[in-house]
Design an enzyme around this catalytic site. Sequence first.
Site, PDB file in Angstrom:
ATOM      1  N   HIS A  34       0.847  -1.201   0.000  1.00 38.95           N
ATOM      2  CA  HIS A  34       0.000   0.000   0.000  1.00 38.95           C
ATOM      3  C   HIS A  34       0.880   1.247   0.000  1.00 38.95           C
ATOM      4  CE1 HIS A  34      -4.097   1.789   1.073  1.00 38.95           C
ATOM      5  NE2 HIS A  34      -3.264   2.822   1.031  1.00 38.95           N
ATOM      6  N   HIS A  36       1.143   4.997  -2.438  1.00 36.06           N
ATOM      7  CA  HIS A  36       0.579   5.799  -3.522  1.00 36.06           C
ATOM      8  C   HIS A  36       1.703   6.485  -4.292  1.00 36.06           C
ATOM      9  CE1 HIS A  36      -3.763   5.722  -2.336  1.00 36.06           C
ATOM     10  NE2 HIS A  36      -3.227   5.406  -1.169  1.00 36.06           N
ATOM     11  N   ASP A  38       1.545   9.100  -6.263  1.00 33.63           N
ATOM     12  CA  ASP A  38       1.494  10.554  -6.128  1.00 33.63           C
ATOM     13  C   ASP A  38       1.741  11.012  -4.701  1.00 33.63           C
ATOM     14  OD1 ASP A  38      -0.887   9.258  -5.589  1.00 33.63           O
ATOM     15  OD2 ASP A  38      -2.176  10.856  -6.318  1.00 33.63           O
ATOM     16  N   GLY A 195      -9.589   8.126  -1.896  1.00 35.45           N
ATOM     17  CA  GLY A 195     -10.241   9.415  -1.668  1.00 35.45           C
ATOM     18  C   GLY A 195     -10.972   9.428  -0.339  1.00 35.45           C
ATOM     19  N   HIS A 222      -9.878   0.755  -0.005  1.00 31.42           N
ATOM     20  CA  HIS A 222      -9.655   1.606   1.159  1.00 31.42           C
ATOM     21  C   HIS A 222     -10.895   1.517   2.063  1.00 31.42           C
ATOM     22  CE1 HIS A 222      -6.275   3.548  -0.935  1.00 31.42           C
ATOM     23  NE2 HIS A 222      -6.003   4.197   0.180  1.00 31.42           N
ATOM     24  N   GLU A 225     -10.282   3.304   7.418  1.00 26.83           N
ATOM     25  CA  GLU A 225      -9.272   4.336   7.679  1.00 26.83           C
ATOM     26  C   GLU A 225      -9.942   5.574   8.252  1.00 26.83           C
ATOM     27  OE1 GLU A 225      -5.722   6.837   5.372  1.00 26.83           O
ATOM     28  OE2 GLU A 225      -7.439   6.069   4.244  1.00 26.83           O
ATOM     29  N   ASP A 317       1.958   4.023   2.801  1.00 30.04           N
ATOM     30  CA  ASP A 317       0.850   4.831   2.310  1.00 30.04           C
ATOM     31  C   ASP A 317       1.356   5.968   1.428  1.00 30.04           C
ATOM     32  OD1 ASP A 317      -1.793   5.535   1.909  1.00 30.04           O
ATOM     33  OD2 ASP A 317      -1.961   6.661   3.777  1.00 30.04           O
TER      34      ASP A 317
END
Length: 380
Positions: A34, A36, A38, A195, A222, A225, A317
Amino acid sequence: MRTTTPAAAGAAAPAVAAPPSLDVLRALPKVSLHDHLDGALRPQTIIDLAPGAGLDLPTTDADDLAAWFLAQSTTGSLVDYLRSFDVSTAVLHTAENLERVAREYVLDVAADGVVHGEVRWAPELMATADLSLDEAVEAVHAGLRAGAEEVRRAGGRTTVTQLLCAMRQNTRSVEIAQLALRHRDHGVVGFDIAGPEAGFPPSDHREAFELLAAHHLPVTVHAGEADDLASIDSALLDGRALRLGHGVRLALDVTDSPDGPVLGPTAAWVRDRGIALETSPTSNLHTGAVAGWGTEMAHHPFDLLRRAGLAVTVNTDNRLMSATTLTADLAALVDAFGYDLSDLEAFQVTAARAVFAPQAEREALVGAVRDGFAALREAA
């Protein structure tokens, strides 16, 4: 937290092994589930690419920019945390930039000991009138391959595959699912929704999940969280999730007791089916995901979930936003819960068994992880 039995009166206290050093932790073979893309840019890369993107930055010093991202991301709110992505994604609207960032991503995780990773990102945030969704995915694929080849030439080995994210607050999930299916033979191994979690349940994207299930493409979602058990249930039932992105609030369905953790129905379902939790300890503190348990790593329910028999894994993350690495997150868990190399090996084996890959590849990865830990023990 681990405890030891007091030594009998007059007996020598049992030896306590020193915690593994940062150098040892960095050398451990790791599996990243996991992370990202970006949320993993180098600050200097953002500075380099900002002029071409017409982006005004708060600073053009790499260290200061890294500090700015961390400050923006530690308010305890996932919504606030996500706003910092407006800066990182602004430089990712060309194929050239996406390829560069993907290549650098592989180099950076390889330097941190990652032998296999899945990097996720949202093509709908990168595509423009001049860059199609397919071209964006192809650019990332090219960058990941170039990075892996550079690592190989330097004597290392790292493989990284893609997970495509649809933004759960938008309505393009079917389109992104179709995109993932088109590229499943070119480095895309799964699908996710990302998101703001609260208010945007997985059930909103049931059509996309049904399409993916019909074509046997794995899904992680997701959940747990920034929302509670209902979100996790929807991820499992509507999303048919094989893994849970974070999933830390599953601890709401686990009660600690003197006889050990007692699991409620959702937690038992997840445990009994070996559904991996993609926990990201540092990020979970920064986003407030575990605020109900406390604000320090020792308060994180990670160890409760582990003791409950759940398939916990350790992830970063967003390395840029949280100023972390897998090594740093493992070090934080060692410090908080007293884990040893056997525990850390178990986390990596769990992650290796949960990767979205054919069984033979998963078992080969498990073997590589075990061999790497054995070699480090022999060298110690």
